[in-house]
Structures are given as C-alpha cells and as structure tokens.
Design a protein around this motif. Structure first.
Motif, PDB file in Angstrom:
ATOM      1  N   UNK A   1       0.830  -1.221   0.000  1.00 47.90           N
ATOM      2  CA  UNK A   1       0.000   0.000   0.000  1.00 47.90           C
ATOM      3  C   UNK A   1       0.857   1.261   0.000  1.00 47.90           C
ATOM      4  N   UNK A   2       1.924   1.265   0.803  1.00 46.87           N
ATOM      5  CA  UNK A   2       2.764   2.466   0.922  1.00 46.87           C
ATOM      6  C   UNK A   2       3.574   2.747  -0.336  1.00 46.87           C
ATOM      7  N   UNK A   3       3.747   1.744  -1.176  1.00 49.44           N
ATOM      8  CA  UNK A   3       4.560   1.941  -2.389  1.00 49.44           C
ATOM      9  C   UNK A   3       3.697   1.836  -3.649  1.00 49.44           C
ATOM     10  N   UNK A   4       2.383   2.014  -3.462  1.00 48.29           N
ATOM     11  CA  UNK A   4       1.447   1.830  -4.584  1.00 48.29           C
ATOM     12  C   UNK A   4       1.745   2.788  -5.733  1.00 48.29           C
ATOM     13  N   UNK A   5       2.393   3.924  -5.419  1.00 47.56           N
ATOM     14  CA  UNK A   5       2.637   4.919  -6.466  1.00 47.56           C
ATOM     15  C   UNK A   5       4.130   5.137  -6.715  1.00 47.56           C
ATOM     16  N   UNK A   6       4.902   4.118  -6.387  1.00 49.28           N
ATOM     17  CA  UNK A   6       6.348   4.162  -6.662  1.00 49.28           C
ATOM     18  C   UNK A   6       6.653   3.227  -7.822  1.00 49.28           C
ATOM     19  N   UNK A   7       7.524   3.641  -8.736  1.00 53.91           N
ATOM     20  CA  UNK A   7       7.795   2.764  -9.888  1.00 53.91           C
ATOM     21  C   UNK A   7       8.459   1.470  -9.412  1.00 53.91           C
ATOM     22  N   UNK A   8       8.110   0.364 -10.093  1.00 55.86           N
ATOM     23  CA  UNK A   8       8.542  -0.947  -9.593  1.00 55.86           C
ATOM     24  C   UNK A   8       9.998  -1.262  -9.950  1.00 55.86           C
ATOM     25  N   UNK A   9      10.595  -0.406 -10.816  1.00 56.34           N
ATOM     26  CA  UNK A   9      12.003  -0.624 -11.191  1.00 56.34           C
ATOM     27  C   UNK A   9      12.918  -0.695  -9.975  1.00 56.34           C
ATOM     28  N   UNK A  10      12.555   0.015  -8.900  1.00 57.88           N
ATOM     29  CA  UNK A  10      13.401   0.011  -7.702  1.00 57.88           C
ATOM     30  C   UNK A  10      12.974  -1.004  -6.658  1.00 57.88           C
ATOM     31  N   UNK A  11      12.037  -1.865  -6.995  1.00 58.45           N
ATOM     32  CA  UNK A  11      11.543  -2.846  -6.020  1.00 58.45           C
ATOM     33  C   UNK A  11      12.555  -3.964  -5.794  1.00 58.45           C
ATOM     34  N   UNK A  12      12.561  -4.507  -4.577  1.00 56.12           N
ATOM     35  CA  UNK A  12      13.348  -5.704  -4.298  1.00 56.12           C
ATOM     36  C   UNK A  12      12.689  -6.897  -5.006  1.00 56.12           C
ATOM     37  N   UNK A  13      13.434  -8.002  -5.061  1.00 57.81           N
ATOM     38  CA  UNK A  13      12.894  -9.211  -5.700  1.00 57.81           C
ATOM     39  C   UNK A  13      11.586  -9.652  -5.017  1.00 57.81           C
ATOM     40  N   UNK A  14      11.599  -9.659  -3.687  1.00 56.66           N
ATOM     41  CA  UNK A  14      10.417 -10.118  -2.941  1.00 56.66           C
ATOM     42  C   UNK A  14       9.210  -9.210  -3.170  1.00 56.66           C
ATOM     43  N   UNK A  15       9.451  -7.895  -3.231  1.00 52.58           N
ATOM     44  CA  UNK A  15       8.334  -6.958  -3.482  1.00 52.58           C
ATOM     45  C   UNK A  15       7.741  -7.214  -4.869  1.00 52.58           C
ATOM     46  N   UNK A  16       8.616  -7.468  -5.848  1.00 54.04           N
ATOM     47  CA  UNK A  16       8.122  -7.736  -7.209  1.00 54.04           C
ATOM     48  C   UNK A  16       7.318  -9.031  -7.245  1.00 54.04           C
ATOM     49  N   UNK A  17       7.798 -10.052  -6.505  1.00 54.93           N
ATOM     50  CA  UNK A  17       7.049 -11.313  -6.463  1.00 54.93           C
ATOM     51  C   UNK A  17       5.667 -11.078  -5.872  1.00 54.93           C
ATOM     52  N   UNK A  18       5.629 -10.288  -4.770  1.00 49.67           N
ATOM     53  CA  UNK A  18       4.333 -10.044  -4.123  1.00 49.67           C
ATOM     54  C   UNK A  18       3.383  -9.319  -5.072  1.00 49.67           C
ATOM     55  N   UNK A  19       3.915  -8.329  -5.820  1.00 51.10           N
ATOM     56  CA  UNK A  19       3.049  -7.617  -6.767  1.00 51.10           C
ATOM     57  C   UNK A  19       2.561  -8.562  -7.872  1.00 51.10           C
ATOM     58  N   UNK A  20       3.417  -9.472  -8.305  1.00 51.33           N
ATOM     59  CA  UNK A  20       3.001 -10.417  -9.359  1.00 51.33           C
ATOM     60  C   UNK A  20       1.846 -11.297  -8.889  1.00 51.33           C
ATOM     61  N   UNK A  21       1.866 -11.666  -7.606  1.00 55.46           N
ATOM     62  CA  UNK A  21       0.744 -12.467  -7.079  1.00 55.46           C
ATOM     63  C   UNK A  21      -0.529 -11.621  -7.034  1.00 55.46           C
TER      64      UNK A  21
END
Ligand SMILES: Nc1ncnc2c1ncn2[C@@H]1O[C@H](COP(=O)(O)OP(=O)(O)OP(=O)(O)O)[C@@H](O)[C@H]1O
Length: 241
Positions: free
Chosen positions: A135-155
């Motif tokens: 929720x806190x990063x809903x408006x941040x570009x995903x290019x800077x996401x960690x691997x785990x954050x990207x996995x969570x968004x993919x789910x």
C-alpha cells in the motif's frame, strides 16, 4: 457476467486437463509427456528439481507458450487453438518478469483492469496491495523494487480479477513471512470461491500448507500425482532422484 466476489458452481469437469504434453524449444525438449488434471476448488502443487519442466508447463497453461503436441484444456479452452480464451480465464504469476519497470503497482492494476474491462476493481486492488504490504509503495515505480516486493506484486496482479484458474509460478521465492502468509490467503480465497489453483514451488512444506494435491515432474515427465499429505520428505527426495 460474473461479478467480483461471486461464488461459482464447482464444475465436475477438471478445470485443467493436460494429456501427453510435449514442448520443444529448438533442440531442447522442455516437457516430454506430462499428464495432469486439476480440479476447481482445489490447489495443486507442481514440484520438481531445476529444469524439470514446471515453468514451461505453467506457461502452456497460461496461454503464453503453445504446446508442441498433446492436448491441453484450461477452463474449457484449448491451449493450442484458443490461447486468448486461456489467457482470459487465468491469472498468471510468471516465475520471472512480467512487470513494467517504469510503472507503479497502481498503474499495473489499472492496466490489468482495463485489459479485462473490469469496472469495480479499485477496492479489491487496494485491499490486495494492503494485504501484501504494498500500500505504501502503490505509487512508486517498480524498477526500484526488491525481488520479494516484485514477487508479491506479481501475485496481486494474478489474483486481481478472481480468475477461474490461478497459476502461481514460484510465488514464495524470496518472499518474507508476511508475503508468504498473504499468498497462502490468496490461495485459500481462490479455492473457497471455486477456482482451480496450480502452484509451483521448491518448498515442500509450503506446498503442503497451500495445496491438497501434488504433482511431481522429473526431466519433463510427470513421475507422481498424489495427495499432498502423502508427500513425506523421504517420498519427495525419492521422486526427485
Ligand atoms: N525458451 C527456452 N529455450 C530453450 N530451452 C528452454 C527454454 N525454456 C526452458 N528451457 C529448458 O527446458 C527445461 C525445463 O525448463 P523449466 O524452466 O520449465 O524448468 P523448471 O522446472 O521450471 O525449472 P526451475 O525450477 O529451475 O525454475 C530446461 O532444460 C530449460 O533449460
């Protein structure tokens, strides 16, 4: 049209039917004769060592890679002749990639909803992002996401539209315990509303927690299909060797 949150009737025909699936990439036979069925309202774990053919099988079920031969039906759609129908029926979390680095999670949700012509998705989208602590990063570009954050968004993206068939390829990979918990909840919710879930993982314990059924692949073949509870550590190791 079915609305979000509506339970569907659990069909007697398996949601996923794979018969003698072969997938060839040039000289490489990635899948060489897989058979499997997966029912609505159930979750099936896809297990096997690196290179066993799990991701390739998932890609065929997602309508992303065509079968070289064999018969594959997903929610009544033939993967060889109706890849678009398959894509519409599934929610797919790929093993890698699938995110646009310059877009935010919210923009990913907007795009997914537009492509699927959904109009009542925002509350569910917000809820899913909160459940996955995005929720806190809903408006941040995903290019800077960690691997785990990207996995969570993919789910989250796979689950947004409450698909008939939910395909999660390595959803726990690099994900922290809260993300694992949220993923297990998504699987349980999907089962409860009558969807079919297929989940590939190397983590036997989480496979057992999430799934009632298990299929083990080795060298592109299915070597076993069983109740997940029967997959003891010893049995699993024996099947992998
Ligand atoms: N696009 C491709 N081109 C060539 N070979 C491929 C391709 N995709 C997969 N393969 C090969 O097919 C086999 C099965 O790969 P796949 O990714 O399906 O296995 P997996 O069980 O998902 O492995 P992992 O657990 O490592 O993710 C491997 O030998 C792999 O190298």
């Amino acid at each position: 049209m079915r609305r979000l949150g509506e339970n569907r009737a659990v069909s007697q025909t398996p949601a996923v039917v794979v018969r003698d699936l072969h997938v060839r990439f040039g000289d490489v036979e990635a899948v060489s004769g897989v058979d499997l069925t997966a029912d609505s309202g159930r979750a099936t774990a896809l297990l096997g060592r690196n290179g066993a053919g799990k991701s390739t099988t998932m890609k065929v079920l997602a309508g992303v890679v065509p079968p070289t031969s064999g018969a594959v039906t997903v929610a009544g759609h033939d993967a060889a002749t109706d890849a678009l129908g398959v894509k519409r029926a599934v929610g797919y979390c790929p093993d890698v990639g699938g995110l646009v680095p310059r877009a935010t999670p919210w923009e990913h949700l907007q795009l997914s909803a537009r492509l699927r012509r959904m109009d009542d998705w925002e509350e569910r989208g917000r809820d899913l992002l909160e459940r996955f602590e995005l929720g806190d990063v809903a408006h941040r570009v995903v290019g800077g996401f960690s691997h785990g954050m990207s996995r969570r968004l993919s789910v989250v993206l796979a689950a947004l539209h409450e698909p008939d068939v939910l395909l999660l390829d390595e959803p726990f990979d690099g994900v922290d315990p809260l993300g694992v918990e949220a993923t297990l909840e998504v699987v349980a919710d999907a089962r409860a509303r009558g969807a079919c879930v297929l989940l590939s993982t190397h983590l036997r314990d989480l496979a057992l927690e999430a799934c009632g059924e298990a299929v083990v692949l080795r060298g592109g073949n299915r070597v076993a299909a069983m109740q997940a509870g029967d997959l003891t550590g010893e049995a699993y190791r024996a099947l992998l060797d």
